[in-house]
Design an enzyme around this catalytic site. Structure first.
Site, PDB file in Angstrom:
ATOM      1  N   HIS A 158      62.576 -15.636  -9.327  1.00  0.00           N
ATOM      2  CA  HIS A 158      61.520 -16.674  -8.597  1.00  0.00           C
ATOM      3  C   HIS A 158      62.283 -17.888  -8.946  1.00  0.00           C
ATOM      4  O   HIS A 158      62.162 -18.231 -10.114  1.00  0.00           O
ATOM      5  CB  HIS A 158      60.078 -16.595  -9.498  1.00  0.00           C
ATOM      6  CG  HIS A 158      59.127 -17.507  -8.790  1.00  0.00           C
ATOM      7  ND1 HIS A 158      59.318 -18.042  -7.689  1.00  0.00           N
ATOM      8  CD2 HIS A 158      57.696 -17.547  -8.914  1.00  0.00           C
ATOM      9  CE1 HIS A 158      58.282 -18.713  -7.333  1.00  0.00           C
ATOM     10  NE2 HIS A 158      57.321 -18.507  -8.040  1.00  0.00           N
ATOM     11  N   CYS A 197      55.405 -23.910  -6.585  1.00  0.00           N
ATOM     12  CA  CYS A 197      56.489 -22.925  -6.016  1.00  0.00           C
ATOM     13  C   CYS A 197      55.960 -22.769  -4.461  1.00  0.00           C
ATOM     14  O   CYS A 197      56.839 -22.154  -4.032  1.00  0.00           O
ATOM     15  CB  CYS A 197      56.245 -21.399  -6.527  1.00  0.00           C
ATOM     16  SG  CYS A 197      56.216 -21.418  -8.386  1.00  0.00           S
ATOM     17  N   HIS A 249      55.525 -13.787  -0.990  1.00  0.00           N
ATOM     18  CA  HIS A 249      55.559 -14.553  -2.037  1.00  0.00           C
ATOM     19  C   HIS A 249      56.100 -13.760  -3.240  1.00  0.00           C
ATOM     20  O   HIS A 249      57.015 -14.096  -3.891  1.00  0.00           O
ATOM     21  CB  HIS A 249      54.383 -15.493  -2.445  1.00  0.00           C
ATOM     22  CG  HIS A 249      54.629 -16.193  -3.591  1.00  0.00           C
ATOM     23  ND1 HIS A 249      55.683 -17.534  -3.683  1.00  0.00           N
ATOM     24  CD2 HIS A 249      53.821 -16.466  -4.607  1.00  0.00           C
ATOM     25  CE1 HIS A 249      55.468 -18.016  -4.941  1.00  0.00           C
ATOM     26  NE2 HIS A 249      54.384 -17.525  -5.619  1.00  0.00           N
ATOM     27  N   PHE A 301      51.062 -22.668  -8.393  1.00  0.00           N
ATOM     28  CA  PHE A 301      50.012 -23.206  -9.346  1.00  0.00           C
ATOM     29  C   PHE A 301      49.262 -24.342  -8.646  1.00  0.00           C
ATOM     30  O   PHE A 301      49.816 -25.327  -8.221  1.00  0.00           O
ATOM     31  CB  PHE A 301      50.636 -23.367 -10.775  1.00  0.00           C
ATOM     32  CG  PHE A 301      51.215 -22.451 -11.259  1.00  0.00           C
ATOM     33  CD1 PHE A 301      50.982 -20.937 -11.022  1.00  0.00           C
ATOM     34  CD2 PHE A 301      51.940 -22.280 -12.578  1.00  0.00           C
ATOM     35  CE1 PHE A 301      51.346 -19.920 -11.736  1.00  0.00           C
ATOM     36  CE2 PHE A 301      52.453 -21.354 -13.411  1.00  0.00           C
ATOM     37  CZ  PHE A 301      52.289 -20.058 -12.792  1.00  0.00           C
ATOM     38  N   GLU A 324      47.916 -11.537  -2.625  1.00  0.00           N
ATOM     39  CA  GLU A 324      48.778 -11.852  -1.310  1.00  0.00           C
ATOM     40  C   GLU A 324      48.659 -10.398  -0.255  1.00  0.00           C
ATOM     41  O   GLU A 324      48.381 -10.820   0.740  1.00  0.00           O
ATOM     42  CB  GLU A 324      50.320 -11.953  -1.598  1.00  0.00           C
ATOM     43  CG  GLU A 324      51.064 -12.312  -0.257  1.00  0.00           C
ATOM     44  CD  GLU A 324      52.359 -12.740  -0.774  1.00  0.00           C
ATOM     45  OE1 GLU A 324      53.042 -13.301   0.253  1.00  0.00           O
ATOM     46  OE2 GLU A 324      52.888 -12.715  -1.708  1.00  0.00           O
ATOM     47  N   LYS A 363      62.169 -11.807  -3.984  1.00  0.00           N
ATOM     48  CA  LYS A 363      62.254 -12.266  -5.421  1.00  0.00           C
ATOM     49  C   LYS A 363      62.523 -10.942  -6.345  1.00  0.00           C
ATOM     50  O   LYS A 363      63.086 -11.014  -7.671  1.00  0.00           O
ATOM     51  CB  LYS A 363      60.930 -12.816  -5.756  1.00  0.00           C
ATOM     52  CG  LYS A 363      60.499 -14.045  -5.292  1.00  0.00           C
ATOM     53  CD  LYS A 363      59.369 -14.798  -5.743  1.00  0.00           C
ATOM     54  CE  LYS A 363      59.062 -16.186  -5.154  1.00  0.00           C
ATOM     55  NZ  LYS A 363      58.519 -16.190  -3.813  1.00  0.00           N
TER      56      LYS A 363
END
Length: 417
Positions: free
Chosen positions: A342, A165, A305, A403, A316, A337
């Site tokens: 996402h 991502c 994010h 990830f 975050e 998002k």
């Protein structure tokens, strides 16, 4: 060596909130959710039955039938967004130096739809290998970059970035650096993803990473809310034409903003979970600030994010507080998002456009669906909850984390001659 200035001269998108930039910006400002019940496949046996799909897309409106056979949906989205951006940039394709024009394109997964279809065909044929000759060229994650370069005849640097991502922030940062260091005059960059298919929804569902709020999909993506239960998978693409400033100025190009910094880091911590203290996130942001030669006090807006996962949002925010200290309370912070879902490898590019809206229009897109702020999150932060805010900003910072612990941060600046 004198570093070149890098500006954005063209933009394009197709995503769950709009099939062009203006439609996207309108729905961002209005706080619209792109989540709908999945139309792509029968969700009867799936725990999650909704996603942020692109609406009203018809391949035949953009490509000839023989072309569609060659393109996975993620490549189609890439070409659609790229065409918008190139058109918007008004590049003189006939007379420009195409050896100085490149493509850096991102996808976290690539042709997942093609991979599933070809694998299903193999099983259904009782394991007779009747694979399409287009199988591999449709599936590989770099092929969108290849098709874009072939369409426009760009002979400069051409490759894909793949970091889950974080992929398209890596792509945009690389594109900026290529121009900054004189390796290209123009780079078309961005990202695309098309994973709303059984393998995508089922795979993320098996990890318990996506929301199962099937009774109210439009409120499922709820970053920073105490009742969040995972992200909402999205799809689409966004493209940006990055150009060396003097090159753009010489041709009288319209300039949206300047790209001034990029930072990268690794959590080096866990397969899928972020470092709980936001260590990698902080490092990525500080690296971007250093790259841009900025202080923490210069940043006015952070596009997080902010996926709406229980651990990710907290990590975050911890990283932001650690990086910015007291200045964190003076910034606008939001997660778009909450509206787009996402977009995985395309997230950074779509969110860079949200930052461009903030810079050019003075509109901070909201974090929607926040009804009960997680008590673990400092309520003094301005998370731009539920409604857009108007603010004149000079610098916007955008985070993407993937990830594997991949982190990438981009900094955009309001255009000033």
């Amino acid at each position: 060596m004198e570093l070149k200035r890098v500006v954005v001269t063209g933009v394009g998108t197709i995503n769950p909130l709009g099939n062009n930039v203006e439609e996207y910006f309108k729905n961002l400002e209005a706080g619209v959710s792109g989540a709908i019940p999945i139309t792509r496949f029968d969700t009867t046996n799936f725990k999650t039955k909704f996603a942020c799909e692109v609406k009203g897309y018809k391949a035949e409106e953009h490509f000839e039938r023989k072309e569609v056979r060659k393109y996975d949906l993620f490549t189609q989205y890439a070409l659609v967004a790229a065409a918008q951006a190139v058109g918007d940039s008004a590049l003189d394709l006939e007379h420009m130096d195409k050896e100085r024009a490149g493509v850096v394109w991102a996808s976290g997964i690539g042709g997942l739809i093609t991979f599933q279809q070809e694998t299903e065909g193999f099983v259904e044929s009782k394991r007779i290998p009747r694979y399409s000759p287009f199988f591999i060229p449709k599936m590989i994650a770099d092929i969108a970059a290849g098709h874009i370069s072939m369409k426009y005849g760009f002979h400069g640097p051409n490759y894909a970035t793949v970091s889950a991502c974080a992929s398209s922030n890596h792509a945009i940062t690389d594109a900026m650096w290529l121009i900054r260091y004189g390796k290209a005059d123009v780079v078309l960059t961005g990202g695309s993803e098309a994973a709303v298919i059984e393998a995508g929804v089922g795979g993320f569902g098996a990890m318990q990473a996506i929301s199962t709020r099937n009774d109210d999909p439009q409120k499922a993506s709820r970053p920073f809310d105490v009742d969040r239960d995972g992200f909402v998978i999205g799809e689409g693409a966004a493209a940006l034409v990055l150009e060396e400033y003097e090159h753009a100025k010489a041709r009288g190009a319209k300039i949206y903003c300047e790209v001034v910094g990029g930072g990268m880091s690794a959590d080096a911590y866990h397969l899928t979970a972020p470092h709980p203290d936001g260590y990698g996130a902080k490092l990525s942001m500080m690296n971007a600030l250093n790259d841009a030669n900025l202080k923490v006090e210069d940043i006015d807006y952070v596009n997080t994010h902010g996926t709406s996962t229980p651990v990710g949002d907290i990590a975050e925010i911890n990283g932001i507080l650690s990086a910015f200290g007291e200045h964190a309370y003076k910034m606008n912070i939001s997660s778009t998002k909450s509206m787009t879902g996402h977009l995985l490898g395309a997230a950074g590019a779509v969110e860079a456009l949200a930052c461009i809206m903030a810079l050019t229009r003075g509109i901070i897109p909201p974090t929607i669906n926040n009804e009960n702020l997680d008590p673990k999150i400092d309520s003094r932060l301005n998370l731009t909850l539920n409604k857009a805010q108007h603010r004149d900003i000079r610098y916007a910072l955008s985070n993407t984390f993937g990830f594997g612990g991949h982190n990438s941060t981009l900094i955009l600046k309001k255009y000033e001659e």
